[in-house]
Design an enzyme around this catalytic site. Structure first.
Site, mmCIF file in Angstrom:
data_model
loop_
_atom_site.group_PDB
_atom_site.id
_atom_site.type_symbol
_atom_site.label_atom_id
_atom_site.label_comp_id
_atom_site.label_asym_id
_atom_site.label_seq_id
_atom_site.Cartn_x
_atom_site.Cartn_y
_atom_site.Cartn_z
ATOM 1 C CB SER A 222 -0.946 -0.034 1.203
ATOM 2 O OG SER A 222 -1.947 0.945 1.110
ATOM 3 C CG ASP B 33 -6.369 -3.607 -3.646
ATOM 4 O OD1 ASP B 33 -7.172 -2.694 -3.355
ATOM 5 O OD2 ASP B 33 -5.145 -3.525 -3.448
ATOM 6 C CG HIS C 228 -5.802 -2.108 0.029
ATOM 7 N ND1 HIS C 228 -4.878 -2.099 -0.995
ATOM 8 C CD2 HIS C 228 -5.272 -1.350 1.023
ATOM 9 C CE1 HIS C 228 -3.837 -1.354 -0.641
ATOM 10 N NE2 HIS C 228 -4.049 -0.899 0.573
#
Length: 415
Positions: free
Chosen positions: A175, A344, A377
């Site tokens: 991320s 995601d 995610h």
């Protein structure tokens, strides 16, 4: 590289609590952070200057003689330096990537020296808005300098100098951490051999910036925010921070995961299943989100949330190249591993493929894995055998190229 940043360090220790607690197999055990101070000013992208700062750090494993086995782990928005192991002060506080880092795990601390660092601006030990501004003797609050991903990389490079590490075996993150790894490859190309970018993106979409702005507005419009100087008022903008977390948390989960976990299940259905029409908690998903939001507001700093989400918004290596990502990545000399997850929708596989395409255009060595996982995610934090096998296999290749010891089998014999 010479260390010019005049660091000050409080020695870290790996110790155990007074009451013996069993250490799970594959864990690095009990850990405590060290706080490393830097007295040389840090000149920031914004033109502002941070006169001095401290970084909270944890390390796992041993640095080898030629300092070639170091791995830097960069954290995401609400994580910290506590990557692996158990906190000596609270054994239930397990590192956020403990399933990834440890003896025999994909990032094997029997072979690698792993550094977890808390970024400037955070609220877990590094200098941030709640820290004292030396110029005023009061918390920085809203006056804390604006930060970018590139600022974090510059601070981390000084940390590498402190440890005497000229070149990392790998810089790795998921991320926002993946953005930092990507920035490392561009801004410090001689200082990493491998760049590992997981569930990340080369820039935020307008939708993602929109989510961040709604979350920030929730905090800023909280009456207890006081323009960011709520420390002096002895309050916390807990309601706004809770709503911000709820918004963010929705984007971390896939529709499939939310449907499986909560569906349309009511928490307390009325007689014969009748609805309670109103605005209190009624559905299980509402209860879950409120719990997550309230918990978050008790340990995370609101000013930190504003700073870090803005750094997310600003990140765009291609900005100065007319949107040409390949051009922006030309300085990179590292080999790359990119991993994305099919569900995601925050940082979709298309964004990872965009990075891969730019790297291939530059004839840069890149490995790409797109994992079919239902978790959204958050998948980069979870146990997925295929995902972990990809990362483990990649680190095995790094170890072979550096002639590091082979992976240990469960029998204790070297593989």
């Amino acid at each position: 590289m010479a260390n010019t940043s005049a660091p000050r360090a409080d020695k870290a220790t790996q110790s155990s609590p007074s009451t013996p607690i069993p250490i799970p197999p594959g864990s690095v055990g009990f850990v405590t952070p060290q706080i490393i101070g830097f007295d040389e000013p840090l000149h920031l992208t914004s033109g502002q200057v941070l006169p001095q700062y401290e970084l909270a750090v944890e390390t796992y494993g041993e640095l080898n003689a030629d300092r070639s086995n170091a791995v830097l782990i960069c954290h995401a928005l609400n994580a910290s330096h506590h990557v692996a192991g158990m906190s000596v002060d609270n054994p239930r506080d397990v590192g956020w990537w403990d399933n990834m880092v440890g003896p025999g795990k994909p990032v094997d601390t029997d072979r690698y020296f792993v550094i977890g660092v808390n970024n400037i601006g955070s609220c877990f030990g590094s200098t941030g808005p709640a820290s004292v501004n030396p110029a005023t003797g009061k918390p920085w609050g809203a006056a804390f300098p604006v930060l970018t991903v590139e600022d974090w990389v510059r601070a981390q490079a000084r940390l590498a100098d402190y440890f005497g590490i000229d070149c990392f075996a790998a810089v790795m993150g998921g991320s926002l951490g993946g953005m930092q790894a990507l920035s490392w490859a561009i801004t410090c190309p001689e200082r990493l051999r491998h760049c590992i970018v997981i569930a990340s993106t080369p820039r935020l979409s307008a939708q993602n910036i929109g989510f961040n702005e709604v979350a920030r507005r929730a905090i800023i419009n909280d009456p207890d925010f006081h323009g960011g100087d709520y420390y002096e008022h002895g309050v916390v903008p807990a309601h706004g921070l809770s709503v911000a977390r709820m918004i963010g948390h929705i984007t971390y989960l896939s529709d499939e995961t939310m449907a499986e976990r909560f569906g349309r299940q009511q928490r307390e259905p009325g007689t014969n299943g009748a609805f309670h029409y109103g605005y209190d908690v009624e559905f299980e998903v509402e209860s879950y989100l409120r719990y997550q939001g309230e918990k978050f507001s008790r340990y995370f700093d609101a000013n930190t949330y504003l700073l870090i989400t803005r750094a997310l918004d600003y990140f765009d290596p291609s900005r100065n190249y007319g949107g040409d990502l390949a051009k922006a990545l030309e300085p990179a000399k590292a080999d790359f591993l990119l991993v994305s997850f099919t569900t995601d929708w925050r940082f979709s596989p298309e964004r990872s493929r965009e990075i891969v395409k730019a790297l291939l255009k530059n004839k840069t060595a890149v490995t790409y894995a797109e994992i079919d996982a239902p978790h959204g995610h958050d998948a980069f934090l979870l146990d997925d055998a295929r995902y972990h096998a990809v990362v483990q296999g990649y680190f095995d290749r790094i170890a072979a190229s550096l002639e590091l010891p082979k992976r240990r089998l469960t029998t204790g014999v070297l593989a």
